[in-house]
Write an enzyme that holds these catalytic residues in place. Structure first.
Site, short mmCIF file in Angstrom:
data_model
loop_
_atom_site.label_atom_id
_atom_site.label_comp_id
_atom_site.label_asym_id
_atom_site.label_seq_id
_atom_site.Cartn_x
_atom_site.Cartn_y
_atom_site.Cartn_z
N PHE A 306 0.85 -1.19 0.00
CA PHE A 306 0.00 0.00 0.00
C PHE A 306 0.89 1.25 0.00
O PHE A 306 0.70 2.16 -0.80
CB PHE A 306 -0.92 0.00 1.22
N THR A 307 1.86 1.29 0.89
CA THR A 307 2.85 2.37 0.88
C THR A 307 4.24 1.85 0.56
O THR A 307 5.12 2.63 0.19
CB THR A 307 2.90 3.10 2.23
N ASP A 328 -1.56 -9.10 3.47
CA ASP A 328 -2.11 -8.03 4.32
C ASP A 328 -2.07 -8.50 5.77
O ASP A 328 -2.58 -9.57 6.11
CB ASP A 328 -3.55 -7.71 3.90
N TYR A 415 -4.81 6.93 13.59
CA TYR A 415 -3.42 6.49 13.74
C TYR A 415 -2.96 6.56 15.19
O TYR A 415 -2.40 5.59 15.72
CB TYR A 415 -2.52 7.37 12.87
N LYS A 419 -2.35 3.10 17.49
CA LYS A 419 -1.07 2.73 18.08
C LYS A 419 -1.16 2.60 19.59
O LYS A 419 -0.49 1.74 20.20
CB LYS A 419 -0.02 3.78 17.71
N TYR A 429 -0.80 -9.28 26.13
CA TYR A 429 -0.26 -10.59 25.76
C TYR A 429 0.96 -10.94 26.62
O TYR A 429 1.18 -12.10 26.95
CB TYR A 429 0.11 -10.61 24.28
N HIS A 451 8.93 7.59 0.55
CA HIS A 451 7.99 7.73 -0.56
C HIS A 451 7.94 9.19 -0.98
O HIS A 451 7.77 10.08 -0.13
CB HIS A 451 6.60 7.24 -0.15
#
Length: 603
Positions: A306-307, A328, A415, A419, A429, A451
């Site tokens: 994707f990026t 993915d 975003y 995170k 976990y 990019h």
């Protein structure tokens, strides 16, 4: 050949079969009797039969074993009647038993006839073969040829292939041979003379027959020399191939994106790790893959592009210890790895705002999938979190203990909050399942392979300066940022993974710039004629950003070593090559945008 197989006359079986067929008829009963567990109406077996009468005597019926034997014998009898009719078309009055020897002798006769038709010298061959046995043609039977390791000739004979002659079957040990007759007509020597001169070996070796005198194959000196040269050339080719394989297994190959060669040592199996890097084709991920490959580990890059860009990892695609999986991270995957660097997620505002739901899923579902994988294979996992979890900070510089100031419903929330949730899952976990986790909070990073349309400060300013386009600043340009070079970040990630500290760690450069000063610095370094323009400030844009890296210094013995100016020089050189390849690049603004370069022709 006509023959009559030896068997009992099938007609004699008819009375017996008739008797057994009566029994079969009793076995195959009407459905309504089979339904009541009393197929023969014996009242003593139960009261469910429709015609049973308790106490009435019924004839004894055969058991299930007897009925099975009856059916088996009947089937054999029917087959015994039909099979001879299908197998034997012509039955002569003379009865005889056909065995394997008869079949073999029949094949031998057919082969001998074919050989006689194929060779004009068949009589001479027969004379020579007669010297070696009472029935020399038996030496050429398929069974003998198989015993003498001539399976290919035996198979050809059984197929009826007459193209493979006897001379070929005898001369299979020769790698190359001339099929020319080396004795002219009228100058033929006898077999004895040839044997005495040493040109032809008339001894039988391993049950094999010699070639006829007028058909034997010879090596000439020229042919010997050609064979030797062919062997020498083949050996050279093999050596070159091995050397090439060793070379590509020891280094990267130069590409436009990565023109410099990187060496890869060979580690023993006990020390070599299998490492997964999600988002490994992106800006930071590809540099991390370089680091791990140069350490001699086996690297698996997983990316959905994707990026990420394939050109960022092209220099490793040939390497035997490098693998690429197009996948993915939001979908589960089954792998066997020792360590996981989980970097997968769009990181620039225009890219992660392009599909906010997908960004949240990448940070949450993607992290769950990687944690599940780490739990299953007992792998250590590192999450690349972000300085964005601090939001618009009210503490400066920001230590790891600061909880942040984040707008949970703003345009950056997909975003920032994604995170933050990912960090929560990492330590859940760890506490519940004992997963070995690491968390790195990354501050602004720049370097080659960024990019060109990611909309970040560094890439935008460099692209605009190299094309003499206006340098766009959102707001008044007084907001501050700290920029670290990508190699420093990669070293920090590697140190964190291999260390024992498992709490969050800031990785960034405390060298702080205002956005306006940074733009002027890049303009000066590129010698650009660009003007600086100020646009409307973006929502929730942090006013200041500077890491407190005291934890990294203390726990990881890490701090940045590349100066910003040095890093900018390398980055400017990289974007100059990108512009030469792609032409004009229109930088991405602060609005949400898909990460696809926009190239326009001057036509």
């Amino acid at each position: 050949r006509t023959f009559t197989p030896s068997f009992v006359t099938p007609i004699k079986l008819l009375p017996t079969l008739s008797k057994y067929l009566h029994q079969i008829n009793m076995v195959v009963l009407p459905r309504h009797r089979r339904r009541f567990r009393n197929p023969y109406g014996d009242g003593s077996e139960g009261h469910y039969g429709p015609h049973s009468q308790r106490g009435q005597h019924q004839p004894h019926q055969p058991s299930s074993t007897t009925r099975s034997m009856i059916l088996l014998i009947a089937g054999m009898g029917i087959g015994y009647l039909i099979l001879p009719v299908l197998m034997v078309k012509d039955i002569s009055p003379r009865s005889q038993t056909i065995g394997l020897n008869d079949v073999v002798q029949n094949l031998e006769r057919q082969r001998a006839a074919a050989a006689a038709a194929s060779y004009p010298q068949a009589n001479e061959m027969t004379d020579q073969l007669g010297v070696y046995g009472k029935d020399a043609t038996q030496q050429l039977s398929p069974l003998n040829l198989v015993q003498n390791s001539r399976r290919d000739v035996a198979a050809a004979m059984l197929r009826g292939d007459t193209s493979m002659n006897v001379g070929d079957s005898m001369n299979y040990n020769h790698r190359r041979a001339s099929s020319d007759v080396d004795v002219d007509a009228g100058e033929e020597d006898s077999a004895e003379d040839v044997a005495e001169e040493g040109d032809h070996d008339t001894s039988v070796v391993g049950g094999q027959l010699p070639l006829p005198v007028n058909m034997h194959h010879t090596f000439t000196e020229k042919e010997d020399k050609e064979v030797e040269e062919e062997e020498i050339n083949l050996n050279d080719a093999e050596k070159r191939f091995i050397e090439t394989q060793q070379l590509i297994a020891s280094q990267s190959i130069p590409t436009p994106t990565q023109p410099h060669v990187m060496k890869t040592p060979t580690l023993p199996d006990a020390k070599r790790k299998k490492i997964l890097v999600t988002g490994g084709a992106g800006f930071v991920g590809s540099h991390l893959a370089d680091k791990l490959m140069q350490q001699g580990h086996e690297v698996i890059v997983m990316d959905n592009f994707f990026t990420g860009q394939r050109k960022n990892i092209d220099h490793w695609m040939h390497h035997p210890r490098f693998s690429l999986i197009v996948h993915d991270v939001t979908e589960p995957i089954m792998l066997e790895v020792d360590e996981i660097y989980h970097l997968a997620c769009p990181a620039s505002p225009p890219h992660y705002q392009y599909n906010p739901v997908k960004t949240i899923k990448t940070s949450t579902m993607g992290t769950i999938n990687m944690l599940g994988l780490a739990k299953r294979v007992k792998a250590k996992i590192l999450l690349t979190s972000t300085s964005e979890i601090y939001g618009d900070p009210q503490v400066h510089p920001q230590p790891e203990s600061y909880w942040g100031n984040v707008n949970t419903i703003g345009p950056r929330a997909c975003y920032d909050e994604g995170k933050r949730v990912a960090e929560t899952m990492m330590y859940s976990y760890k506490n519940q399942n004992g997963v070995d986790v690491r968390v790195a909070r990354i501050f602004n990073t720049f370097g080659p392979r960024m990019h060109p349309n990611d909309g970040r400060v560094v890439s935008n300013f460099i692209i605009q300066s190299l094309q003499d386009k206006p340098l766009t600043i959102y707001g008044e340009g007084q907001q501050t940022r700290s920029f670290q070079y990508v190699s420093d970040l990669v070293n920090g990630l590697n140190a964190l993974m291999n260390g024992n500290y498992d709490m969050p760690v800031n990785l960034g450069n405390p060298d702080e710039y205002t956005v306006k000063n940074f733009a002027e610095h890049i303009k000066e370094m590129t010698g650009s004629k660009s003007e600086i323009t100020f646009l409307k400030a973006t929502k929730d844009d942090p006013t200041q950003r500077k890491p407190d890296i005291s934890t990294a210094k203390r726990e990881l013995d890490w701090e940045p070593v590349v100066q910003v100016k040095e890093g900018l020089e390398k980055t400017i050189a990289y974007f100059s090559r990108v512009l030469e390849e792609s032409g004009e690049i229109i930088p991405t603004g602060q609005d949400a945008s898909k990460p696809k370069p926009k190239v326009e022709d001057e036509a």
